[in-house]
Design a protein around this motif. Structure first.
Motif, short mmCIF file in Angstrom:
data_model
loop_
_atom_site.label_atom_id
_atom_site.label_comp_id
_atom_site.label_asym_id
_atom_site.label_seq_id
_atom_site.Cartn_x
_atom_site.Cartn_y
_atom_site.Cartn_z
N LEU A 30 52.90 29.00 63.39
CA LEU A 30 52.55 30.41 63.58
C LEU A 30 53.23 30.98 64.82
O LEU A 30 53.77 32.09 64.81
CB LEU A 30 51.03 30.51 63.71
N SER A 55 49.70 36.55 70.56
CA SER A 55 49.78 38.02 70.71
C SER A 55 50.74 38.40 71.85
O SER A 55 51.45 39.40 71.77
CB SER A 55 48.40 38.63 70.92
N ARG A 114 38.03 47.32 67.04
CA ARG A 114 38.49 46.08 67.65
C ARG A 114 38.08 45.98 69.12
O ARG A 114 37.73 44.92 69.62
CB ARG A 114 40.01 46.02 67.50
N PHE A 169 45.49 30.48 61.52
CA PHE A 169 45.34 30.11 62.92
C PHE A 169 44.23 29.07 63.04
O PHE A 169 43.18 29.20 62.41
CB PHE A 169 45.00 31.35 63.76
N HIS A 170 44.47 28.04 63.84
CA HIS A 170 43.44 27.01 64.06
C HIS A 170 42.75 27.29 65.39
O HIS A 170 43.38 27.21 66.44
CB HIS A 170 44.07 25.62 64.09
N SER A 171 41.49 27.62 65.31
CA SER A 171 40.74 27.99 66.51
C SER A 171 40.09 26.75 67.14
O SER A 171 39.63 25.86 66.44
CB SER A 171 39.68 29.02 66.15
N GLU A 172 40.04 26.76 68.44
CA GLU A 172 39.39 25.67 69.18
C GLU A 172 38.39 26.25 70.16
O GLU A 172 38.62 27.34 70.68
CB GLU A 172 40.45 24.87 69.95
N ASN A 192 47.08 23.91 70.61
CA ASN A 192 46.66 23.20 69.40
C ASN A 192 47.88 23.05 68.50
O ASN A 192 48.43 24.05 68.02
CB ASN A 192 45.55 24.00 68.70
N ASN A 195 48.92 25.13 65.40
CA ASN A 195 49.37 26.53 65.48
C ASN A 195 50.87 26.66 65.76
O ASN A 195 51.36 27.78 65.97
CB ASN A 195 48.57 27.27 66.56
N SER A 216 45.51 32.07 70.56
CA SER A 216 45.52 33.40 69.91
C SER A 216 46.12 34.42 70.87
O SER A 216 46.88 35.31 70.45
CB SER A 216 44.12 33.81 69.46
N ASN A 259 42.00 38.77 68.62
CA ASN A 259 43.16 38.74 69.52
C ASN A 259 44.48 38.82 68.75
O ASN A 259 45.47 39.36 69.24
CB ASN A 259 43.17 37.46 70.35
N LEU A 260 44.49 38.25 67.55
CA LEU A 260 45.74 38.16 66.79
C LEU A 260 46.12 39.46 66.09
O LEU A 260 47.30 39.75 65.94
CB LEU A 260 45.63 37.04 65.74
N LYS A 318 34.07 32.01 69.03
CA LYS A 318 35.46 31.94 69.51
C LYS A 318 36.43 32.18 68.36
O LYS A 318 37.49 32.79 68.55
CB LYS A 318 35.69 30.56 70.15
N LYS A 364 54.30 37.96 70.51
CA LYS A 364 54.62 39.13 69.67
C LYS A 364 55.02 40.32 70.53
O LYS A 364 55.99 41.02 70.26
CB LYS A 364 53.40 39.53 68.82
N TYR A 400 44.86 37.57 59.02
CA TYR A 400 44.91 36.19 59.53
C TYR A 400 43.72 35.41 58.99
O TYR A 400 42.61 35.94 58.92
CB TYR A 400 44.85 36.16 61.07
N LEU A 439 36.71 35.85 67.79
CA LEU A 439 37.47 36.45 68.90
C LEU A 439 38.96 36.12 68.78
O LEU A 439 39.81 36.98 69.04
CB LEU A 439 36.92 35.96 70.24
N SER A 440 39.30 34.90 68.37
CA SER A 440 40.71 34.52 68.19
C SER A 440 41.36 35.42 67.16
O SER A 440 42.48 35.90 67.35
CB SER A 440 40.82 33.06 67.73
#
Lengths: 239, 243
Positions: B106, B81, A158, A61-64, B100, B103, B77, A78-79, A71, B84, A43, A74-75
């Motif tokens: 995705l 998951s 992880r 993935f777009h993290s916020e 957001n 995303n 995120s 998580n994925l 973060k 999935k 990712y 961490l995102s």
């Protein structure tokens, strides 16, 4: 070495970036790593402002919130699905395939649980980071080589990241707090890196947040007393 | 119907309130890491399973028999998951919140059937509240590709565009046109000129609504050109030689 790694185990790859320069780097990083390491899933995590320009068929993935590096990592964690993760800073060229392969081999063999690779930085940010965290990390028994604000390559299990709180700037230092020192390897990758623009002017904000989180973890683990923790927190707030 | 809802402390009440009104009443299981969600679930008489997500979904075999899965967390995120995980255990219908808009693709790629885009809804509502003479596009429902285009008139009110002209311009389009005046009343008389503060609403399928809004733009531009031309001519007529 490459063949051995391809056949021995699989890892998840996370490439995080916040800049245009990083967008250009990603293709090169991805191709190089995929050729030498067996990757289950990849990712790209973008944590800059606006939308990431999709370059390849890698999920992005777009993290916020934006510019929150902790973060963003961490995102990505998580994925992905593999128990072993490789986290690469896409905004820097401070990585080599050999160093990533070596780190992956060590983690897959159980020789180490978390492998960090630090670039050479001598910026205001590094100085601020050290002024706040040297004492705390020392008291936590973390090796002195953790005294760098960021690590361009992170290879590890992880689970250490999913169970760790993140700070605005990072998560790797906080994950390292949960490890015995011998399970942690920090290597110098001899690459000179510069501070990303978004950090400038906010060095103290990022570092104070990280220091606060480190103290909270130390307190939860009973590594430091409540009085000592309060003393640290007061010092952080006063600075 | 059996519904499995993965929620956070901030979404638990919203999700459970929606599910509770369904008829016949479904069996609901809530999975969350947050203690606040446990409290709310208990108060609403819903089964609660505490634990990390998505691991808990994989761990409980019984979830394979559920009909609907909802991923309603504050973090995309984790929503991805969870989607999935819900897909991999064979849940036929998966709904997810999206925090957001970037995303969205995705989330759909990972298996969400319906994506509820909170980000777009909030930002477009703010834009609609603030924008004048500029189109704002809102997607009110995720189950159909329905789009609402809104423009509030300000400077363009001087053009004297009538509701009937808008209707004529959009006659060939499969969209619904509505004009609302500044007092919130629907304008029904085609001969009425649109004033400052009036709102034009177009509803329909996304691509057609976009095209229709462009047609309305063309109509406004034509009126602007006509106004500019008549103003230029009035200047020419009033110009006198010196002396």
């Amino acid at each position: 070495m490459v063949f051995a790694l391809k056949s021995r185990g699989k890892v998840s790859l996370i490439i995080y970036l916040a800049t245009e320069k990083g967008v250009r780097n990603v293709k090169h990083i991805y191709k190089s790593i995929e050729d030498s390491i067996s990757v289950v899933d990849t990712y790209i995590v973008y944590y800059g402002l606006g939308a990431f320009k999709q370059l390849m068929d890698i999920p992005a993935f777009h993290s916020e919130p934006p510019y929150c590096r902790g973060k963003a990592i961490l995102s990505g964690v998580n994925l992905v699905t593999s128990p072993v993760i490789v986290v690469i800073n896409g905004d820097t060229s401070c990585f080599s395939i050999d160093s990533i392969s070596n780190a992956v081999a060590k983690v897959l063999s159980g020789e180490t649980l978390l492998h960090l690779s630090k670039p050479q930085t001598n910026t205001d940010f590094t100085n601020v980071y050290r002024s706040f965290l040297q004492d705390i990390l020392g008291e936590l028994g973390i090796t002195q080589s953790m005294l760098y604000p960021s690590y361009s390559i992170i290879v590890g299990l992880r689970k250490f990241f999913t169970t760790t709180p993140y700070s605005m700037w990072s998560i790797e230092q906080l994950a390292a707090i949960n490890l015995r020192e011998e399970a942690l390897v920090v290597e110098n990758n001899s690459c000179i890196d510069s501070t990303i623009d978004y950090v400038k002017g906010f060095e103290k904000t990022f570092v104070k947040d990280l220091a606060r989180k480190a103290v909270e973890i130390a307190l939860q683990r009973n590594t430091i007393s409540r009085n000592r923790a309060e003393e640290y927190l007061k010092r952080i707030e006063a600075a | 119907m059996k519904i499995l809802a993965a929620v956070s402390r901030s979404t638990v009440a919203r999700v459970l309130n929606c599910i509770q009104v369904l008829v016949p009443k479904p069996h609901v299981a809530v999975v969350s890491l947050d203690e606040e969600a446990a409290l709310a679930s208990k108060a609403m008489g819903v089964e609660f399973i505490g634990g990390p997500l998505p691991e808990k979904i994989y761990a409980i075999d019984e979830f394979k028999e559920y009909d609907v899965g909802i991923a309603a967390l504050d973090n995309d995120s984790i929503n991805i998951s969870v989607v999935k995980a819900l897909r991999s255990i064979g849940i036929p219908l998966v709904i997810s919140l999206l925090n957001n808009s970037a995303n969205r693709d995705l989330l759909v790629k990972e298996g969400a059937d319906y994506v509820i885009d909170i980000d777009s809804y909030v930002s477009q509502n703010i834009a609609a509240s603030l924008s004048m003479d500029k189109w704002v596009y809102v997607k009110p429902l995720s189950i159909v590709n329905l789009t609402l285009a809104v423009v509030r008139l300000a400077r363009r009110s001087i053009l004297g565009v009538k509701l009937g002209e808008l209707k004529s311009a959009l006659r060939s389009k499969s969209i619904h046109l509505m004009a609302i005046d500044r007092l919130g009343k629907v304008i029904s008389d085609d001969s009425v000129e649109l004033n400052a503060g009036d709102i034009i609403l177009l509803t329909g399928i996304e691509s057609e609504v976009y095209e229709a809004s462009m047609d309305v733009e063309k109509l406004f531009r034509r009126h602007e050109e006509t106004l500019a031309r008549s103003f230029a001519e009035s200047l020419r007529a009033s110009t006198r030689p010196y002396g």
